[in-house]
Write a protein that holds these residues in place. Structure first.
Motif, short mmCIF file in Angstrom:
data_model
loop_
_atom_site.label_atom_id
_atom_site.label_comp_id
_atom_site.label_asym_id
_atom_site.label_seq_id
_atom_site.Cartn_x
_atom_site.Cartn_y
_atom_site.Cartn_z
N ALA A 19 0.86 -1.16 0.08
CA ALA A 19 0.02 -0.16 0.01
C ALA A 19 0.79 1.27 0.11
CB ALA A 19 -0.71 -0.16 1.15
N ALA A 23 1.11 4.17 -2.95
CA ALA A 23 1.16 5.35 -2.87
C ALA A 23 2.11 6.28 -3.25
CB ALA A 23 0.75 5.45 -1.26
N VAL A 29 -4.83 4.92 -3.14
CA VAL A 29 -4.89 3.56 -2.43
C VAL A 29 -5.85 3.62 -1.48
CG1 VAL A 29 -3.34 2.13 -1.01
CG2 VAL A 29 -2.23 3.43 -2.99
N ALA A 31 -6.71 1.67 1.90
CA ALA A 31 -6.26 0.45 2.79
C ALA A 31 -7.24 0.10 3.74
CB ALA A 31 -4.89 1.15 3.31
N VAL A 46 -1.49 6.96 2.63
CA VAL A 46 -2.47 6.41 1.73
C VAL A 46 -3.65 7.41 1.38
CG1 VAL A 46 -1.85 3.98 2.08
CG2 VAL A 46 -3.83 5.06 3.14
N SER A 49 -7.94 5.28 4.38
CA SER A 49 -7.52 3.94 5.33
C SER A 49 -9.17 3.75 6.08
CB SER A 49 -6.67 4.11 6.05
OG SER A 49 -6.76 5.04 6.90
#
Length: 231
Positions: A19, A23, A29, A31, A46, A49
Motif C-alpha cells: 500500500a 502510494a 490507495v 487501505a 495512503v 484508510s
C-alpha cells in the motif's frame, strides 16, 4: 486520464508495504484492515484508510472497493478469510484481483474463485536468496512465461574483449543480448572522478563486451540455465 485506484485489504507486513509503495508511485490507495492501530498508522501515507471486516460484503461495497481498478488481498492469518474476501471482491465486479497465498491449496482455491494473480512472497524471497547463493553472477531474473525468461547477468570471462557476434552467445547458448550496462568513469561537478553507468539499449553485433559489463539477455530457460553456469 483517470488516476488508477487500488485497494489493499489486509495490512500485515506485506500488505502494508504494498500500500505504501503504491502510494509513493502516485496511485490512489484504499487501505483496509480490522485493526484500528494499523489503519491509523497507514493513514498518513495512503489516500484513504478504513477499519472494516473484509468478509462483510456490504462493508466492502460501502468502502468503494467495486470502484477500484485492482485489489490486493493480503490476509495472512486466515486462509478461510482470504478466500471469502476473494469471493466478495469478485462478486463486486473488480477486474484485477491479486491474492497473497500461503499454500498451494490456497492458491488453487483463489484461482478458481477468479484471482488474476497469485503471489507467494515467502517462496519468492527464498528462491531469490537461493539463486543469489548458487548463481551470484545473476543480478535479476524476470519470468516472462513458463519457459521463457529475461535475466541480468555479469558478463562471463569468456566474453571479455569480444563483440556480441564473436562471443557466440546466440549460437552457443541460444539467447539474445537486448541491452548492455557498462561501468564508465565519470567526473562529478566538483571535479572528482567516480564510476558511473552507461546503458546501451540496442547493442549491435559488433558492440564489444567488457569485463564488469552486465548483459541483459532473453531466451528459453533451458538456454539461460546453461549460460548461468559460466563464470
Amino acid at each position: 486520464m483517470k488516476a488508477k485506484q487500488f485497494a489493499v485489504i489486509g495490512l500485515g507486513t506485506f500488505g502494508y508495504n504494498v500500500a505504501v509503495e503504491l502510494a509513493k508511485k502516485g496511485i490512489q490507495v484504499l487501505a483496509i484492515d480490522n485493526d484500528s492501530e494499523i489503519v491509523n498508522k497507514i493513514s498518513q501515507f495512503v489516500t484513504q484508510s478504513l477499519i472494516a471486516d473484509a468478509t462483510d460484503e456490504k462493508a466492502m461495497a460501502d468502502a468503494g472497493v467495486a470502484d477500484c481498478d485492482s485489489v490486493v488481498i493480503s490476509i495472512g492469518e486466515s486462509i478461510e478469510t482470504s478466500i471469502l474476501t476473494t469471493l466478495i471482491v469478485k462478486e463486486l465486479g473488480v477486474k484485477n484481483i491479486i491474492v497473497k497465498c500461503s499454500s498451494l491449496w490456497h492458491s488453487k482455491v483463489a484461482a478458481k474463485l477468479g484471482a488474476d494473480t497469485i503471489v507467494y512472497p515467502e517462496f519468492e524471497m527464498a528462491k531469490k536468496l537461493v539463486d543469489s547463493i548458487v548463481t551470484p553472477n545473476i543480478l535479476e531474473q524476470i519470468e516472462l512465461s513458463k519457459d521463457y525468461n529475461l535475466v541480468e547477468i555479469v558478463a562471463p570471462q569468456e566474453f571479455w574483449g569480444k563483440s556480441i557476434k564473436d562471443s557466440g552467445i546466440r549460437g552457443n547458448y541460444g539467447v539474445n543480448v537486448i541491452a548492455i550496462r557498462k561501468r564508465v568513469p565519470v567526473i562529478s561537478d566538483a571535479g572528482e572522478s567516480d564510476i558511473g553507468e552507461e546503458l546501451n539499449m540496442v547493442p549491435g553485433p559488433d558492440d564489444e563486451i567488457s569485463r564488469n559489463d552486465v548483459l541483459v539477455v532473453i531466451g528459453p530457460e533451458k538456454s539461460l540455465e546453461k549460460l548461468k553456469k559460466r563464470k
